[in-house]
Design an enzyme around this catalytic site. Structure first.
Site, PDB file in Angstrom:
ATOM      1  N   SER A 138     -32.021  17.703-133.290  1.00 42.39           N
ATOM      2  CA  SER A 138     -33.037  16.809-133.866  1.00 42.39           C
ATOM      3  C   SER A 138     -34.178  16.667-132.868  1.00 42.39           C
ATOM      4  O   SER A 138     -33.974  16.803-131.658  1.00 42.39           O
ATOM      5  CB  SER A 138     -32.426  15.426-134.105  1.00 42.39           C
ATOM      6  N   TYR A 154     -27.078   8.253-131.056  1.00 36.75           N
ATOM      7  CA  TYR A 154     -27.433   9.503-131.750  1.00 36.75           C
ATOM      8  C   TYR A 154     -28.204  10.468-130.842  1.00 36.75           C
ATOM      9  O   TYR A 154     -27.817  11.628-130.690  1.00 36.75           O
ATOM     10  CB  TYR A 154     -28.263   9.137-132.983  1.00 36.75           C
TER      11      TYR A 154
HETATM   12  N1  NAP Z   1     -32.400  13.697-142.192  1.00 37.41           N
HETATM   13  C1  NAP Z   1     -33.092  13.691-141.062  1.00 37.41           C
HETATM   14  O1  NAP Z   1     -34.156  13.048-140.961  1.00 37.41           O
HETATM   15  C2  NAP Z   1     -32.618  14.467-139.866  1.00 37.41           C
HETATM   16  C3  NAP Z   1     -33.481  14.547-138.760  1.00 37.41           C
HETATM   17  C4  NAP Z   1     -33.073  15.257-137.647  1.00 37.41           C
HETATM   18  C5  NAP Z   1     -31.842  15.882-137.636  1.00 37.41           C
HETATM   19  N2  NAP Z   1     -31.022  15.791-138.711  1.00 37.41           N
HETATM   20  C6  NAP Z   1     -29.721  16.460-138.619  1.00 37.41           C
HETATM   21  O2  NAP Z   1     -29.607  17.383-139.695  1.00 37.41           O
HETATM   22  C7  NAP Z   1     -28.239  17.474-140.082  1.00 37.41           C
HETATM   23  C8  NAP Z   1     -28.115  17.186-141.570  1.00 37.41           C
HETATM   24  O3  NAP Z   1     -28.516  15.840-141.797  1.00 37.41           O
HETATM   25  P1  NAP Z   1     -28.821  15.256-143.242  1.00 37.41           P
HETATM   26  O4  NAP Z   1     -30.013  14.398-143.115  1.00 37.41           O
HETATM   27  O5  NAP Z   1     -28.764  16.327-144.223  1.00 37.41           O
HETATM   28  O6  NAP Z   1     -27.585  14.248-143.391  1.00 37.41           O
HETATM   29  P2  NAP Z   1     -26.563  13.992-144.567  1.00 37.41           P
HETATM   30  O7  NAP Z   1     -27.187  14.139-145.894  1.00 37.41           O
HETATM   31  O8  NAP Z   1     -25.898  12.697-144.198  1.00 37.41           O
HETATM   32  O9  NAP Z   1     -25.520  15.198-144.383  1.00 37.41           O
HETATM   33  C9  NAP Z   1     -24.603  15.209-143.342  1.00 37.41           C
HETATM   34  C10 NAP Z   1     -23.547  16.234-143.685  1.00 37.41           C
HETATM   35  O10 NAP Z   1     -22.572  16.225-142.630  1.00 37.41           O
HETATM   36  C11 NAP Z   1     -21.295  16.190-143.237  1.00 37.41           C
HETATM   37  N3  NAP Z   1     -20.336  15.584-142.318  1.00 37.41           N
HETATM   38  C12 NAP Z   1     -20.380  14.361-141.739  1.00 37.41           C
HETATM   39  N4  NAP Z   1     -19.292  14.164-140.999  1.00 37.41           N
HETATM   40  C13 NAP Z   1     -18.524  15.280-141.120  1.00 37.41           C
HETATM   41  C14 NAP Z   1     -17.276  15.674-140.606  1.00 37.41           C
HETATM   42  N5  NAP Z   1     -16.552  14.866-139.812  1.00 37.41           N
HETATM   43  N6  NAP Z   1     -16.801  16.904-140.919  1.00 37.41           N
HETATM   44  C15 NAP Z   1     -17.507  17.726-141.740  1.00 37.41           C
HETATM   45  N7  NAP Z   1     -18.706  17.411-142.250  1.00 37.41           N
HETATM   46  C16 NAP Z   1     -19.197  16.194-141.945  1.00 37.41           C
HETATM   47  C17 NAP Z   1     -21.495  15.344-144.491  1.00 37.41           C
HETATM   48  O11 NAP Z   1     -20.518  15.587-145.465  1.00 37.41           O
HETATM   49  P3  NAP Z   1     -19.192  14.736-145.717  1.00 37.41           P
HETATM   50  O12 NAP Z   1     -19.531  13.297-145.582  1.00 37.41           O
HETATM   51  O13 NAP Z   1     -18.836  15.179-147.095  1.00 37.41           O
HETATM   52  O14 NAP Z   1     -18.228  15.209-144.700  1.00 37.41           O
HETATM   53  C18 NAP Z   1     -22.813  15.909-144.987  1.00 37.41           C
HETATM   54  O15 NAP Z   1     -22.587  17.102-145.701  1.00 37.41           O
HETATM   55  C19 NAP Z   1     -27.467  16.472-139.217  1.00 37.41           C
HETATM   56  O16 NAP Z   1     -26.921  17.144-138.099  1.00 37.41           O
HETATM   57  C20 NAP Z   1     -28.549  15.519-138.759  1.00 37.41           C
HETATM   58  O17 NAP Z   1     -28.225  14.871-137.552  1.00 37.41           O
HETATM   59  C21 NAP Z   1     -31.376  15.097-139.834  1.00 37.41           C
END
Ligand code: NAP
Length: 254
Positions: A140, A153
């Site tokens: 991130s 985080y």
């Molecule tokens: N959205 C943003 O603004 C943003 C910004 C910077 C970085 N990111 C990064 O991008 C990535 C995706 O984020 P997102 O925004 O798409 O979040 P999200 O919609 O909450 O998706 C997170 C994913 O991780 C899975 N997950 C969580 N815990 C898990 C576990 N113990 N084992 C396997 N899977 C797990 C969740 O599925 P289940 O709950 O079904 O397991 C879900 O599919 C993350 O690494 C996040 O830190 C996001």
């Protein structure tokens, strides 16, 4: 965007049940022979599976070593390793000082950092044996410097950025590509809980398009949107006094 899409034989997207991982898996489906999607929520993965003929769901929990090993075995990682592996699983917990709960920090590190290590430990040996393959880990822009309320985080994402730097030279020598994906704010279930302003908030479809384009180009760092990522990256080179002054003025102001 790349003119001629490269076709991956098999892609494995972990963290594909929602948000950026889900959209990226959908974007990859027409470009790949097979896309395997993983996360804990089996129902959401099955719904995703129903959207394209070549999507297969294999649930797993990245915090459970046995679960990752079982999934890797089902996929046949040893003999038929996916040539593209995206580790998008992640957990965001806002923490406020001084009332720190160690459980928040442990849970964040377990999913965001140790979970990535579990997956890498399953896929890097067969990729190194074949001298090919591409892994992308989702960090991130919050990993560039410590951010207020992000103490559980940001350090996990800083650790991933450092991890990628640490292993890239040796992976290069083995013919394995590593990318680090550093998104800004993307509108997903993860960020839907946030009460604070999220500058340059993007849709997950747009994020997925940038990510797939970066993967095609085998970019080491896929950071977006530029107007947020570049200034934040620049803060890495900033003297501490200037950085903390900016945080007080821009982020902590009431
Ligand atoms: N959205 C943003 O603004 C943003 C910004 C910077 C970085 N990111 C990064 O991008 C990535 C995706 O984020 P997102 O925004 O798409 O979040 P999200 O919609 O909450 O998706 C997170 C994913 O991780 C899975 N997950 C969580 N815990 C898990 C576990 N113990 N084992 C396997 N899977 C797990 C969740 O599925 P289940 O709950 O079904 O397991 C879900 O599919 C993350 O690494 C996040 O830190 C996001």
């Amino acid at each position: 965007m790349a003119d001629k899409p490269e076709r991956w034989r098999r892609a494995w997207v972990i963290g594909a049940s929602s948000g950026i991982g889900r959209e990226t898996a959908l974007k990859l489906a027409p470009l790949c022979g097979e896309v395997i999607v993983s996360a804990r929520s089996a129902g959401k993965l099955q719904e995703l599976e129903s959207l394209a003929d070549n999507i297969t769901s294999i649930p797993l929990d990245v915090t459970d070593a046995a679960s990752v090993k079982t999934a890797a075995k089902k996929i046949g990682v040893g003999s038929n390793c996916p040539d593209l592996v995206l580790i998008s699983s992640g957990l965001w917990k806002q923490v406020r000082i001084p009332g720190l709960d160690p459980a928040d920090f442990k849970a964040s590190m377990d999913v965001n950092f140790n979970g990535v290590i579990e997956v890498l430990s399953a896929v890097l040996p067969p990729m190194a044996d074949r001298q090919s393959g591409h892994v992308a880990i989702f960090a991130s822009v919050a990993g560039y410097r410590g951010l207020p309320n992000s103490a559980a985080y940001s350090p996990t994402k800083a650790a991933l950025i450092n991890l990628a730097e640490s292993i890239k030279p040796q992976l290069d020598a083995m013919g394995v590509t590593i990318s680090v994906v550093n998104p800004g704010f993307v509108d997903t279930p993860m960020t839907s809980v946030n009460k604070f302003p999220m500058p340059f908030l993007m849709e997950p479809e747009e994020a997925a398009e940038i990510i797939v384009d970066g993967l095609h180009k085998r970019k080491y760092e896929i950071a977006f949107p530029r107007r947020l990522a570049w200034p934040l990256k620049f803060t890495r080179a900033m003297p501490n006094a200037v950085y903390f002054w900016l945080v007080r003025k821009l982020v902590l102001r009431k």
